[in-house]
Scaffold this motif. Structure first.
Motif, mmCIF file in Angstrom:
data_model
loop_
_atom_site.group_PDB
_atom_site.id
_atom_site.type_symbol
_atom_site.label_atom_id
_atom_site.label_comp_id
_atom_site.label_asym_id
_atom_site.label_seq_id
_atom_site.Cartn_x
_atom_site.Cartn_y
_atom_site.Cartn_z
ATOM 1 N N VAL A 143 1.121 -1.303 -0.117
ATOM 2 C CA VAL A 143 0.064 -0.192 -0.002
ATOM 3 C C VAL A 143 0.964 1.208 -0.109
ATOM 4 N N PRO A 144 0.176 2.275 -0.615
ATOM 5 C CA PRO A 144 1.038 3.427 -0.925
ATOM 6 C C PRO A 144 1.583 4.502 0.657
ATOM 7 N N ASP A 145 2.448 5.219 1.360
ATOM 8 C CA ASP A 145 3.021 5.106 1.795
ATOM 9 C C ASP A 145 2.739 5.689 3.221
ATOM 10 N N ASN A 146 1.392 6.777 2.883
ATOM 11 C CA ASN A 146 0.689 7.405 3.882
ATOM 12 C C ASN A 146 -0.851 6.757 3.986
ATOM 13 N N GLN A 147 -0.943 5.609 3.554
ATOM 14 C CA GLN A 147 -1.875 4.425 4.345
ATOM 15 C C GLN A 147 -1.199 3.593 4.846
ATOM 16 N N THR A 148 0.173 3.178 4.641
ATOM 17 C CA THR A 148 1.173 2.165 5.476
ATOM 18 C C THR A 148 0.960 2.742 6.721
ATOM 19 N N ASP A 149 1.222 4.668 6.866
ATOM 20 C CA ASP A 149 0.409 4.700 8.171
ATOM 21 C C ASP A 149 -0.724 4.915 8.719
ATOM 22 N N ILE A 150 -1.857 4.913 8.075
ATOM 23 C CA ILE A 150 -3.274 4.530 9.119
ATOM 24 C C ILE A 150 -3.296 3.463 8.840
ATOM 25 N N LEU A 151 -2.954 2.041 7.970
ATOM 26 C CA LEU A 151 -2.824 0.897 8.214
ATOM 27 C C LEU A 151 -2.266 0.500 10.258
ATOM 28 N N ASN A 152 -0.957 1.357 10.375
ATOM 29 C CA ASN A 152 -0.190 1.180 11.315
ATOM 30 C C ASN A 152 -1.334 1.102 12.529
ATOM 31 N N ALA A 153 -1.693 2.649 12.642
ATOM 32 C CA ALA A 153 -2.382 3.363 13.405
ATOM 33 C C ALA A 153 -3.247 2.255 13.855
ATOM 34 N N LEU A 154 -4.403 2.051 13.023
ATOM 35 C CA LEU A 154 -5.855 1.119 12.802
ATOM 36 C C LEU A 154 -5.309 -0.026 13.781
ATOM 37 N N LEU A 155 -4.212 -1.267 13.348
ATOM 38 C CA LEU A 155 -3.594 -1.923 13.580
ATOM 39 C C LEU A 155 -3.025 -1.797 15.017
ATOM 40 N N ALA A 156 -3.015 -0.689 15.879
ATOM 41 C CA ALA A 156 -1.675 -0.813 16.963
ATOM 42 C C ALA A 156 -3.557 -0.433 18.160
ATOM 43 N N LEU A 157 -4.123 0.024 17.045
ATOM 44 C CA LEU A 157 -6.224 1.473 17.687
ATOM 45 C C LEU A 157 -6.418 -0.764 18.206
ATOM 46 N N GLY A 158 -6.292 -2.177 17.751
ATOM 47 C CA GLY A 158 -6.636 -3.554 17.716
ATOM 48 C C GLY A 158 -7.507 -3.874 17.022
ATOM 49 N N TYR A 159 -7.277 -3.180 15.629
ATOM 50 C CA TYR A 159 -8.751 -3.451 14.264
ATOM 51 C C TYR A 159 -7.621 -4.935 13.772
ATOM 52 N N SER A 160 -8.414 -5.609 13.297
ATOM 53 C CA SER A 160 -7.735 -7.067 12.640
ATOM 54 C C SER A 160 -7.069 -6.613 11.284
ATOM 55 N N ASP A 161 -6.291 -7.395 11.145
ATOM 56 C CA ASP A 161 -5.353 -7.275 9.070
ATOM 57 C C ASP A 161 -6.432 -6.956 8.338
ATOM 58 N N LYS A 162 -7.229 -7.780 8.767
ATOM 59 C CA LYS A 162 -8.768 -8.053 7.655
ATOM 60 C C LYS A 162 -9.373 -6.820 7.260
ATOM 61 N N GLU A 163 -10.124 -5.882 9.184
ATOM 62 C CA GLU A 163 -10.526 -5.318 8.919
ATOM 63 C C GLU A 163 -10.207 -3.871 8.650
ATOM 64 N N SER A 164 -8.914 -3.824 8.850
ATOM 65 C CA SER A 164 -8.292 -2.395 8.539
ATOM 66 C C SER A 164 -8.098 -2.671 7.047
ATOM 67 N N MET A 165 -7.929 -3.940 6.620
ATOM 68 C CA MET A 165 -7.299 -3.436 5.412
ATOM 69 C C MET A 165 -8.409 -3.141 4.457
ATOM 70 N N ALA A 166 -9.714 -3.894 4.913
ATOM 71 C CA ALA A 166 -11.169 -3.098 4.031
ATOM 72 C C ALA A 166 -11.308 -1.524 4.492
ATOM 73 N N ALA A 167 -10.786 -1.191 5.412
ATOM 74 C CA ALA A 167 -11.411 -0.129 6.030
ATOM 75 C C ALA A 167 -10.249 1.302 4.890
ATOM 76 N N LEU A 168 -8.721 0.220 4.857
ATOM 77 C CA LEU A 168 -8.280 1.328 3.845
ATOM 78 C C LEU A 168 -8.720 1.699 2.507
ATOM 79 N N LYS A 169 -9.296 0.987 1.555
ATOM 80 C CA LYS A 169 -10.166 0.133 0.613
ATOM 81 C C LYS A 169 -11.097 1.625 0.694
ATOM 82 N N GLN A 170 -11.735 1.912 1.368
ATOM 83 C CA GLN A 170 -12.798 2.623 1.288
ATOM 84 C C GLN A 170 -12.190 3.678 1.706
ATOM 85 N N LEU A 171 -10.889 4.118 1.675
ATOM 86 C CA LEU A 171 -10.569 5.728 1.670
ATOM 87 C C LEU A 171 -10.719 6.263 0.309
#
Length: 190
Positions: A143-171
């Motif tokens: 994924v692009p760099d800014n989305q990497t930061d968003i993904l890391n934030a969601l993972l740190a908040l306790g969301y699963s890989d699948k949930e986090s990637m699904a949320a990224l696709k909607q951005l």
């Protein structure tokens, strides 16, 4: 066990090829991904192989690299998956795409492969989890760099890989990190 074959490529009749090794022609079934990488007939070829010995036949399967062979071996260990279905999976997607689908638990990607239904896809996801070498780190690099930061934030908040990637696709495209996190959290709250 026959682990590797080097010889002259005699013919290609998908999904089977014939390789002459010292005057003996070996019929080898290969996935389409390997078939596309093969040289013209008459050229020298080296394949990683897997031999299946059954009561009624000895079947030889060939692969362009050790990673494909390893994925094939993991696939045929799954309950209800035979060599033909495993070849179909590797013909329909690369090893990295398969690993990513398993990591993100995306059964829809697997059901696009002929011969894989919903139940089989779910069984594959369950039994292959953690066995194909894909991890969140590999997914993050896709994924692009800014989305990497968003993904890391969601993972740190306790969301699963699948949930986090699904949320990224909607951005929306080009969204900033802080705005992206807000949009992703809203999407996950629904």
């Amino acid at each position: 066990m026959i682990g590797r074959i080097t010889g002259t490529l005699l013919e290609k009749t998908p999904p089977t090829i014939c390789v002459d090794v010292g005057g003996v022609g070996y019929e080898i079934d290969v996935p389409m991904s390997t078939l596309y990488t093969l040289p013209e007939t008459g050229a020298k070829v080296t394949l990683h192989t897997h031999l299946v010995v059954r009561e009624d036949a000895h079947l030889l399967f060939g692969f362009a690299n050790a990673g494909e062979r390893s994925a094939f071996r993991q696939l045929i260990k799954v309950t209800g998956i035979g060599a033909r279905i495993a070849l179909a999976v590797l013909s329909g997607m690369s090893v990295s795409e398969l690993a990513q689908a398993v990591t993100l638990q995306e059964s829809a990607r697997l059901t696009r492969v002929p011969g894989i239904g919903k139940k089989t896809a779910e069984r594959l996801l369950l039994e292959l989890r953690g066995k194909l070498g894909a991890d969140v780190g590999a997914v993050i690099h896709a994924v692009p760099d800014n989305q990497t930061d968003i993904l890391n934030a969601l993972l740190a908040l306790g969301y699963s890989d699948k949930e986090s990637m699904a949320a990224l696709k909607q951005l929306p495209q080009g969204v900033g990190v802080s705005e992206g996190i807000k949009h992703a959290l809203k999407a996950l709250a629904r």
